[in-house]
Design a protein around this motif. Structure first.
Motif, short mmCIF file in Angstrom:
data_model
loop_
_atom_site.label_atom_id
_atom_site.label_comp_id
_atom_site.label_asym_id
_atom_site.label_seq_id
_atom_site.Cartn_x
_atom_site.Cartn_y
_atom_site.Cartn_z
N ASN A 175 -2.20 -9.05 -4.36
CA ASN A 175 -2.55 -7.86 -5.36
C ASN A 175 -0.93 -6.96 -4.74
N MET A 179 3.81 -1.27 -3.27
CA MET A 179 3.56 -0.11 -2.46
C MET A 179 2.67 -0.76 -0.89
N SER A 180 3.21 -0.06 -0.17
CA SER A 180 2.02 0.07 1.22
C SER A 180 1.61 1.27 0.90
#
Ligand SMILES: Cc1ncc(C[n+]2csc(CCOP(=O)(O)OP(=O)(O)O)c2C)c(N)n1
Ligand SMILES: CC(=O)[C@@H](O)[C@H](O)COP(=O)(O)O
Ligand SMILES: [Mg+2]
Length: 624
Positions: A175, A179-180
């Motif tokens: 997925n 972004m973390s």
């Protein structure tokens, strides 16, 4: 067709499977509304969960869960999974004490097949389930969902390596939302990005595949295809990273297009062997504020906390660290700040924004971050490594094998030490006192209040004999208290006598010093003379003063905000035993068990760590 409502008590995953495909989008909207409403009230991981609503619906729609196993990495994005798997109503108790957990919990539901909270474990877990399936001759499907952030964690690659070689039927879904918690970092992040945006690559790959399909033996086109392949070598070879590991790669696919996902998953579902499906999603999808600011909407606070603190000027321990490290780093060019994907939570964002050249985000890679810091320290730099207590558990070996053994002056800032609250047992920072105490060469501190914390950070900055750590809890810092005229004088291994008393002495650490001080005042009112010793150092303990104070008191109480096995209480017990001091001793701390999730102050009380509970317990114990 039965009319559905996700909040209908009887809505089950079977009802979902009976829905027409064209009704799934509406269901997604309803689930999103529910997530938004509940998290606005209870707080929680809103943006990650909103991003995978569509995927979650598709997976439960197509697979026979829970026989088919869906493994969520971290589990912070699994709110839709909870809602769909018969917990829509209970979801309203999200993260409350006794309510629905913010992560997966097997005892909560049979659909929660693997528990997590720390990242990057889902692929290795899938390997374990695949081996078990083979050994027990079962036929169920296994699907892991891992985020692009979690894929920066080394253990995820260890899992890929294993599954690639097992050749078992496993589907890994990547997925990718770029972004973390913060924007994702590192080479892989760029690589995935390229795979999504490089439309030429996608188109051309399809073209080449088409030409290859139509190719006949002896056809002159062979030369032509070889030339195309040669010119595309770079891109195609890069795209084949997962394929080289033994996975069949599919995607990238729009993770909000339910029909497209159903289509592709139906196609690949029954292909044998390891497969990786790359989807791209938007973190916070469907909630404008979260879409615009996914970093701050990664996790939000409960409404109650927000309104309680609205007019209060509170200083958190993280703020103290953040302002102090910034002051120090501005002056000292040898300071390098290191985080493992938590610039916001640790307070290192200020360095990211103002001194980017001396700011390192290692990704969700605590082990790598610690080794990197160690090498920097060896080169004469001053690494300030800020990692939550719970996540530093990941780098236990590096703390021993790299930092402590080579005795390099790396400085560690362990935020979220003690009970963190609503995130629960995967996130409570209960073990660092014990796991650091047992390592030679490491000096460890814990401040009693914000003022002492500043002094300790400056002490750590100057200390160059070896590794040094400091631990501090989540949330508001204790305000400066006590006489404390000498607070600036942090001296190696020296604790601080805050109060003298002959009946009972409290040896207290960090956050617990304030509680000890309050208890001592309550006891004084009962005519019991109570002393308070602020340990300041977890290691080395101030043996001299501990022995002196223990000798001059009838009762001894130790207080720490961490699990007791291996804690400072045990350390003090052994100092006293070695010195032939046999007095009645009470060790107070977190018992040898995992603490559930719930509001932080509530848990503090349940654990009996607040001054009222300690007072009652000590009084009874003294009279026993
Ligand atoms: C070992 C470990 N380190 C740090 C964290 C904190 N953390 C939780 S989620 C997260 C980001 C995960 O990013 P990704 O996997 O891409 O999921 P997203 O939130 O983007 O859906 C981080 C750093 C953690 N849970 N575990
Ligand atoms: C899922 C996860 O591990 C993080 O998002 C964590 O919940 C952050 O905790 P804080 O809210 O204490 O920063
Ligand atoms: Mg992500």
């Amino acid at each position: 067709m039965k009319k559905y409502s996700i909040l209908d008590k009887n809505f089950s995953v079977e009802d979902l499977r009976k829905l027409e495909e064209n009704r799934l989008e509406k269901l997604a909207g309803e689930i999103r509304d529910h997530i938004i409403n509940v998290t606005q009230k209870n707080g929680g991981h809103i943006a990650p969960s909103l991003g995978v609503v569509d995927l979650t619906i598709v997976l439960h729609y197509l697979y026979n869960t829970p026989e088919d196993k869906i493994i969520w990495d971290v589990g912070h994005q699994a709110y839709a999974h909870k809602i769909i798997t018969n917990r829509a109503k209970e979801f309203e108790t999200l993260r409350e004490y006794g309510g629905i957990s913010g992560f997966l919990k097997s005892k909560e539901s049979k659909f929660d097949v693997y528990e997590a909270g720390h990242t990057s474990t889902s692929i290795s877990a899938a390997a374990g389930f695949a081996i078990s399936r083979k050994l027990s001759n079962k036929k169920n499907k296994i699907i892991s969902i891992i985020g692009d952030g979690a894929l920066t964690g080394g253990v995820a690659f260890e899992g890929l390596n294993l599954i690639g070689s097992l050749k078992e039927d496993v589907l890994i879904i990547l997925n990718d939302n770029e972004m973390s918690i913060a924007p994702n970092v590192g080479g892989f992040s760029k690589y995935f990005n390229k795979m999504i945006t490089n439309k030429i690559y996608l188109k051309t790959k399809k073209e080449v595949q088409k030409i290859m399909k139509n190719l006949k033996m002896g056809d002159n086109l062979i030369d032509f295809v070889e030339r195309i392949e040669e010119s595309l070598k770079n891109i195609v070879i890069k795209g084949a990273f997962f394929e080289d590991l033994g996975f069949e790669y599919f995607g990238p696919v729009d993770g909000h297009d339910i029909n497209e996902m159903i289509d592709i998953i139906n196609k690949i579902k029954n292909i044998d062997g390891p497969k990786l499906l790359h989807i791209y999603t938007q973190k916070g999808k469907g909630f404008e504020k979260a879409e615009k600011d996914p970093e701050n909407f990664h996790g939000i606070s409960p409404k109650k906390d927000k309104s309680e603190n609205k007019n209060k000027k509170i200083t958190k321990y993280t703020d103290v660290f953040s302002s102090e490290v910034y002051k120090i780093a501005k002056k000292d060019k040898e300071v390098v700040a290191i985080t493992a994907a938590m610039p916001n939570g640790t307070g290192l964002k200020v360095i990211r924004e103002n001194i980017p050249e001396r700011y390192i985000d290692a990704g969700i890679a605590e082990q790598s971050a610690v080794i990197t810091a160690n090498a920097l320290a060896k080169e004469g730099y001053k690494p300030f490594v800020a990692i939550y207590s719970t996540f530093l558990q990941r780098a236990f070996d590096q703390m021993i094998h790299d930092v402590a053994l080579q005795n390099n002056p790396v400085k560690f800032f362990l935020d979220r030490a003690g009970v963190v609250g609503r995130d629960g047992p995967t996130h409570h920072g209960c073990f660092d006192i014990s796991y650091l105490r047992l390592i030679p060469n490491i000096v460890s501190l814990a401040p009693k209040d914000s003022r002492e914390m500043r002094a300790m950070i400056n002490f750590m900055h100057k200390y160059s004999d070896g590794p040094i750590t400091i631990r501090y809890p989540r949330g508001e810092a204790v305000k400066p208290f006590g006489e404390d005229k000498n607070y600036k004088k942090i001296k190696m291994g020296e604790g601080e006598i805050l109060k003298e008393g002959e009946d009972v002495v409290f040896f207290a650490l960090g956050r617990m010093v304030k509680e000890a001080y309050s208890v001592s005042e309550m006891l004084e009112e009962d005519g019991i003379s109570a002393g308070v010793f602020n340990l300041r150092f977890i290691k080395p303990l101030d043996r001299e003063k501990i022995i002196k104070l223990a000798r001059s008191s009838r009762f001894i109480v130790t207080l720490e905000y961490g699990n007791m096995p291996g804690g400072v209480g045990e350390g003090i017990n052994s100092i006293l035993a070695e010195n032939g001091i046999s007095k009645k001793i009470l060790n107070i701390g977190i018992p040898d068990e995992f603490v559930e999730h719930g509001q932080q102050q509530k848990l503090f009380k349940i654990l009996g760590l607040d001054s009222e509970s300690i007072y009652k317990r000590v009084k009874t114990w003294m009279n026993d």
